[in-house]
Design a protein around this motif. Sequence first.
Motif, PDB file in Angstrom:
ATOM      1  N   THR A 112       0.814  -1.230   0.000  1.00 27.62           N
ATOM      2  CA  THR A 112       0.000   0.000   0.000  1.00 27.62           C
ATOM      3  C   THR A 112       0.838   1.267   0.000  1.00 27.62           C
ATOM      4  N   ASP A 113       2.149   1.141   0.144  1.00 26.89           N
ATOM      5  CA  ASP A 113       3.029   2.302   0.222  1.00 26.89           C
ATOM      6  C   ASP A 113       3.610   2.609  -1.158  1.00 26.89           C
ATOM      7  N   PRO A 114       3.284   3.758  -1.752  1.00 26.68           N
ATOM      8  CA  PRO A 114       3.783   4.087  -3.097  1.00 26.68           C
ATOM      9  C   PRO A 114       5.306   4.099  -3.166  1.00 26.68           C
ATOM     10  N   ASP A 115       5.962   4.618  -2.139  1.00 26.98           N
ATOM     11  CA  ASP A 115       7.429   4.693  -2.161  1.00 26.98           C
ATOM     12  C   ASP A 115       8.044   3.297  -2.166  1.00 26.98           C
ATOM     13  N   ARG A 116       7.487   2.412  -1.365  1.00 27.80           N
ATOM     14  CA  ARG A 116       8.026   1.041  -1.320  1.00 27.80           C
ATOM     15  C   ARG A 116       7.810   0.348  -2.669  1.00 27.80           C
ATOM     16  N   VAL A 117       6.631   0.504  -3.256  1.00 28.90           N
ATOM     17  CA  VAL A 117       6.363  -0.129  -4.546  1.00 28.90           C
ATOM     18  C   VAL A 117       7.274   0.451  -5.619  1.00 28.90           C
ATOM     19  N   GLU A 118       7.535   1.750  -5.542  1.00 34.17           N
ATOM     20  CA  GLU A 118       8.430   2.375  -6.522  1.00 34.17           C
ATOM     21  C   GLU A 118       9.842   1.814  -6.394  1.00 34.17           C
ATOM     22  N   ARG A 119      10.271   1.538  -5.157  1.00 33.78           N
ATOM     23  CA  ARG A 119      11.597   0.939  -4.959  1.00 33.78           C
ATOM     24  C   ARG A 119      11.645  -0.474  -5.526  1.00 33.78           C
ATOM     25  N   ILE A 120      10.557  -1.213  -5.359  1.00 31.24           N
ATOM     26  CA  ILE A 120      10.503  -2.563  -5.948  1.00 31.24           C
ATOM     27  C   ILE A 120      10.618  -2.473  -7.460  1.00 31.24           C
ATOM     28  N   GLY A 121       9.880  -1.517  -8.057  1.00 32.89           N
ATOM     29  CA  GLY A 121       9.950  -1.333  -9.499  1.00 32.89           C
ATOM     30  C   GLY A 121      11.343  -0.958  -9.960  1.00 32.89           C
ATOM     31  N   ALA A 122      12.014  -0.064  -9.214  1.00 33.40           N
ATOM     32  CA  ALA A 122      13.368   0.349  -9.576  1.00 33.40           C
ATOM     33  C   ALA A 122      14.340  -0.824  -9.498  1.00 33.40           C
ATOM     34  N   ARG A 123      14.138  -1.695  -8.495  1.00 32.61           N
ATOM     35  CA  ARG A 123      15.007  -2.862  -8.365  1.00 32.61           C
ATOM     36  C   ARG A 123      14.816  -3.825  -9.533  1.00 32.61           C
ATOM     37  N   ILE A 124      13.567  -4.011  -9.953  1.00 35.63           N
ATOM     38  CA  ILE A 124      13.289  -4.862 -11.116  1.00 35.63           C
ATOM     39  C   ILE A 124      13.961  -4.298 -12.361  1.00 35.63           C
ATOM     40  N   ILE A 125      13.834  -2.991 -12.565  1.00 41.18           N
ATOM     41  CA  ILE A 125      14.439  -2.362 -13.747  1.00 41.18           C
ATOM     42  C   ILE A 125      15.955  -2.529 -13.728  1.00 41.18           C
ATOM     43  N   SER A 126      16.563  -2.349 -12.552  1.00 37.48           N
ATOM     44  CA  SER A 126      18.012  -2.506 -12.435  1.00 37.48           C
ATOM     45  C   SER A 126      18.457  -3.902 -12.840  1.00 37.48           C
ATOM     46  N   GLU A 127      17.692  -4.913 -12.425  1.00 41.09           N
ATOM     47  CA  GLU A 127      18.041  -6.293 -12.789  1.00 41.09           C
ATOM     48  C   GLU A 127      17.835  -6.531 -14.291  1.00 41.09           C
ATOM     49  N   LEU A 128      16.804  -5.918 -14.863  1.00 39.60           N
ATOM     50  CA  LEU A 128      16.547  -6.108 -16.292  1.00 39.60           C
ATOM     51  C   LEU A 128      17.642  -5.494 -17.158  1.00 39.60           C
ATOM     52  N   GLU A 129      18.329  -4.499 -16.641  1.00 37.57           N
ATOM     53  CA  GLU A 129      19.342  -3.811 -17.442  1.00 37.57           C
ATOM     54  C   GLU A 129      20.677  -4.534 -17.473  1.00 37.57           C
ATOM     55  N   ARG A 130      20.777  -5.665 -16.742  1.00 41.75           N
ATOM     56  CA  ARG A 130      21.988  -6.486 -16.851  1.00 41.75           C
ATOM     57  C   ARG A 130      21.990  -7.165 -18.224  1.00 41.75           C
ATOM     58  N   PRO A 131      23.115  -7.124 -18.951  1.00 41.22           N
ATOM     59  CA  PRO A 131      23.159  -7.730 -20.297  1.00 41.22           C
ATOM     60  C   PRO A 131      22.843  -9.229 -20.243  1.00 41.22           C
ATOM     61  N   ILE A 132      22.098  -9.709 -21.228  1.00 43.36           N
ATOM     62  CA  ILE A 132      21.763 -11.129 -21.364  1.00 43.36           C
ATOM     63  C   ILE A 132      22.490 -11.651 -22.600  1.00 43.36           C
ATOM     64  N   LEU A 133      23.327 -12.659 -22.415  1.00 42.99           N
ATOM     65  CA  LEU A 133      24.128 -13.164 -23.531  1.00 42.99           C
ATOM     66  C   LEU A 133      23.329 -14.161 -24.359  1.00 42.99           C
ATOM     67  N   TYR A 134      23.384 -13.945 -25.676  1.00 44.57           N
ATOM     68  CA  TYR A 134      22.794 -14.900 -26.616  1.00 44.57           C
ATOM     69  C   TYR A 134      23.838 -15.199 -27.673  1.00 44.57           C
ATOM     70  N   GLU A 135      24.325 -16.454 -27.652  1.00 44.87           N
ATOM     71  CA  GLU A 135      25.375 -16.880 -28.580  1.00 44.87           C
ATOM     72  C   GLU A 135      26.544 -15.903 -28.568  1.00 44.87           C
ATOM     73  N   GLY A 136      26.918 -15.478 -27.368  1.00 44.57           N
ATOM     74  CA  GLY A 136      28.057 -14.588 -27.196  1.00 44.57           C
ATOM     75  C   GLY A 136      27.755 -13.121 -27.404  1.00 44.57           C
ATOM     76  N   GLN A 137      26.546 -12.807 -27.840  1.00 46.13           N
ATOM     77  CA  GLN A 137      26.169 -11.418 -28.093  1.00 46.13           C
ATOM     78  C   GLN A 137      25.305 -10.906 -26.941  1.00 46.13           C
ATOM     79  N   PRO A 138      25.607  -9.692 -26.423  1.00 50.02           N
ATOM     80  CA  PRO A 138      24.798  -9.151 -25.322  1.00 50.02           C
ATOM     81  C   PRO A 138      23.465  -8.597 -25.824  1.00 50.02           C
ATOM     82  N   CYS A 139      22.419  -8.975 -25.134  1.00 50.32           N
ATOM     83  CA  CYS A 139      21.093  -8.405 -25.401  1.00 50.32           C
ATOM     84  C   CYS A 139      20.830  -7.389 -24.299  1.00 50.32           C
ATOM     85  N   ARG A 140      20.635  -6.127 -24.677  1.00 49.01           N
ATOM     86  CA  ARG A 140      20.465  -5.066 -23.690  1.00 49.01           C
ATOM     87  C   ARG A 140      19.034  -4.530 -23.760  1.00 49.01           C
TER      88      ARG A 140
END
Length: 345
Positions: A261-289
């Motif tokens: 119910t806390d907007p600030d806490r939910v926003e922090r959860i969203g920011a943490r998800i985005i941070s994890e998504l921005e880690r490069p994902i390798l596909y056949e040696g090529q980074p997917c960003r």
Amino acid sequence: MDGLTVQDAALVGTDALGRLMPMYLWVTPNGLVRAVGPTLKKLCGAGPLIGTRFLDLFEVEKPRALLSMADVEAFSGQRILVTLKRGQGTTLRGQVQPLDGGQGWILNLSFGISVAEAVRDYRLTNADFAPTDLTVELLYLTEVKAAVMGELAALNRRLEAARAASEAQALTDALTGLGNRRALDAELIRACTLAARGEGQFALLHLDLDFFKAVNDTLGHAAGDLVLTEVAGVLREETRKSDTIARVGGDEFVILLRGETDPDRVERIGARIISELERPILYEGQPCRISGSIGVTLSRFYASPDPEMMHSDADEATYASKRNGRGRCTVWDGSSRPAEPEPGA
């Protein structure tokens, strides 16, 4: 057997008595076994029976305990319950029939309702019962019925498992294993109903992947599928089992966070998800960003939470995140609606 004398019994012969009554027992006036039917002999197991004291073989339980053979006459014509002291300790039912002239008595026994267990325990066959005894036929019908009912129960379990699997498949995104839109809609309706009754608030997050189209265009759809499965893994890691995650479009995901119910806490959860998504994902040696734009709304913003309106508000908050540069989380505050995104965002 009314009026049976010892001479009559002797004339019939113990073998003939055994064929007529495979579980009979002939006891002398002093309480010794004179003859015994073949099936009862099988139950008693090894060891001599003829000449053995009746009370050494059996314990009389009903109509009352029998301590002396002098009391057996009182049981004449009554149904009695006895337990074998040998072997399996089987309980039997029977009736006492005295012989004329005080020559002893005959007890004809049966298994009663425990016949199925007795057949199994002593490996009895049709030959162990009197020719006129329908026990075996009834037992056969009972076993057939049990087998049929067992098969029907097994079939019902298989059908129920197939139905459950079919329902689960209908509610699951095949690529990521997350829930699909149908699953999300059902959970959101349930959550809104509970929230309207004051039984639980929640946050609704709409995630739209940034730069996902570029991955598909440059590295192909196989790379895109890998990215989507990795995104699903991130969302599972950043949420709880009680939360609901669904893939509702090509690169769109919705998360229902229960109890938030806390907007600030939910926003922090969203920011943490985005941070994890921005880690490069390798596909056949090529980074997917990639990155992600998240829009959030909370059930407490509504007097009566409505699934469709909450979907719309979270979606519009996502467009606001895209307009403001992508890779961010926007919480709709319930007072105004975010502007539409620019084309191509």
